[in-house]
Design an enzyme around this catalytic site. Structure first.
Site, mmCIF file in Angstrom:
data_model
loop_
_atom_site.group_PDB
_atom_site.id
_atom_site.type_symbol
_atom_site.label_atom_id
_atom_site.label_comp_id
_atom_site.label_asym_id
_atom_site.label_seq_id
_atom_site.Cartn_x
_atom_site.Cartn_y
_atom_site.Cartn_z
ATOM 1 N N PRO A 10 0.964 -1.191 0.077
ATOM 2 C CG PRO A 10 -0.367 -0.908 2.167
ATOM 3 C CD PRO A 10 0.504 -2.077 1.267
ATOM 4 C CG ASN A 11 -0.374 4.466 1.470
ATOM 5 O OD1 ASN A 11 -1.163 4.778 0.674
ATOM 6 N ND2 ASN A 11 -0.275 3.705 2.421
ATOM 7 N NE ARG A 18 3.881 6.701 1.433
ATOM 8 C CZ ARG A 18 4.261 5.445 2.019
ATOM 9 N NH1 ARG A 18 4.677 4.647 1.214
ATOM 10 N NH2 ARG A 18 3.955 5.164 3.240
ATOM 11 C CE1 TYR A 23 8.833 5.383 2.583
ATOM 12 C CE2 TYR A 23 7.291 7.195 2.843
ATOM 13 C CZ TYR A 23 7.853 5.961 3.138
ATOM 14 O OH TYR A 23 7.226 5.292 4.496
ATOM 15 C CG ASN A 74 8.380 -1.501 0.540
ATOM 16 O OD1 ASN A 74 7.792 -1.731 1.674
ATOM 17 N ND2 ASN A 74 9.169 -0.330 0.038
ATOM 18 C CB ALA A 77 1.485 0.607 6.815
ATOM 19 C CD GLU A 98 10.828 -7.000 6.311
ATOM 20 O OE1 GLU A 98 11.071 -8.137 6.663
ATOM 21 O OE2 GLU A 98 10.361 -6.055 6.933
ATOM 22 C CG HIS A 100 11.070 -1.787 5.053
ATOM 23 N ND1 HIS A 100 9.804 -1.903 4.758
ATOM 24 C CD2 HIS A 100 11.458 -2.873 5.816
ATOM 25 C CE1 HIS A 100 9.239 -3.093 5.247
ATOM 26 N NE2 HIS A 100 10.428 -3.635 5.858
ATOM 27 N NE ARG A 107 9.759 6.917 8.656
ATOM 28 C CZ ARG A 107 8.707 6.449 7.618
ATOM 29 N NH1 ARG A 107 8.951 5.505 6.936
ATOM 30 N NH2 ARG A 107 7.688 7.315 7.468
HETATM 31 C C1 DQA Z 1 8.075 1.323 3.937
HETATM 32 C C2 DQA Z 1 8.176 1.724 5.278
HETATM 33 C C3 DQA Z 1 7.051 1.387 6.013
HETATM 34 O O1 DQA Z 1 6.843 1.575 7.473
HETATM 35 C C4 DQA Z 1 5.929 2.155 5.378
HETATM 36 O O2 DQA Z 1 4.625 2.032 6.108
HETATM 37 C C5 DQA Z 1 5.766 2.234 4.081
HETATM 38 C C6 DQA Z 1 6.980 2.203 3.020
HETATM 39 C C7 DQA Z 1 9.373 1.813 3.248
HETATM 40 O O3 DQA Z 1 9.737 1.318 2.088
HETATM 41 O O4 DQA Z 1 10.286 2.603 3.817
HETATM 42 O O5 DQA Z 1 4.613 2.173 3.196
HETATM 43 O O6 DQA Z 1 7.969 -0.098 3.847
#
Ligand code: DQA
Length: 150
Positions: A10-11, A18, A23, A74, A77, A98, A100, A107
């Site tokens: 998501p997102n 964003r 990011y 990735n 959340a 995994e 990020h 954070r």
């Molecule tokens: C993320 C870190 C997560 O905590 C966050 O909710 C994201 C992006 C990252 O790529 O840093 O959506 O996975």
């Protein structure tokens, strides 16, 4: 040539617009091109997938079992609380890395916990868009290990 799925949760479709201070300014499609061109150099084909919907991500993870040699994920959340994603990764019996983009450990507290790390081969975080190419290298080292004589 090995084939891997790059799963984005998501997102991540909003990358570029964003919170760019966290990011960066590249879109997911820019990252896809950079990762695919790097992967090609190491004999890997990357297919990108993104969804904001947990069930669709579960289905994409399940597809790795029969169709791919491994995956980069990735989970956004969902990383922090989705046992459904965790169980799906576990059933594939394939290596997952995994990633990020941000350094989640610097954070908010809720980002310090991942419920998927234990079923992944490893975690790469904090290197912006480069986490995807670093993860492709990590996955290649698992799928086609180089024998080092010492
Ligand atoms: C993320 C870190 C997560 O905590 C966050 O909710 C994201 C992006 C990252 O790529 O840093 O959506 O996975």
């Amino acid at each position: 040539m090995s084939e891997i799925l790059v799963i984005n949760g998501p997102n991540l479709n909003m990358l570029g617009r964003r919170e760019p201070e966290i990011y960066g300014r590249l879109t997911l499609s820019d990252i896809e091109k950079i990762t695919q061109s790097h992967a090609a150099k190491i004999g890997m084909k990357c297919i990108f997938f993104q969804s904001n919907i947990e069930g669709e991500i579960v289905t994409a993870i399940q597809s790795v079992k029969d169709k791919y040699d491994g995956a980069i994920i990735n989970a956004g959340a969902y990383t922090h609380y989705s046992y459904a994603l965790r169980d799906a990764i576990a059933l594939t019996d394939k290596p997952f890395v995994e990633v990020h983009m941000s350094n989640v450990f610097g954070r908010e507290d809720f980002r310090h916990k991942s419920v998927i790390s234990a079923v992944c081969s490893g975690v790469i975080c904090g290197f912006g868009e480069n986490v995807y190419t670093l993860a492709a290298d990590a996955l290649a080292s698992i799928i086609n290990p180089v024998k080092i004589e010492v």
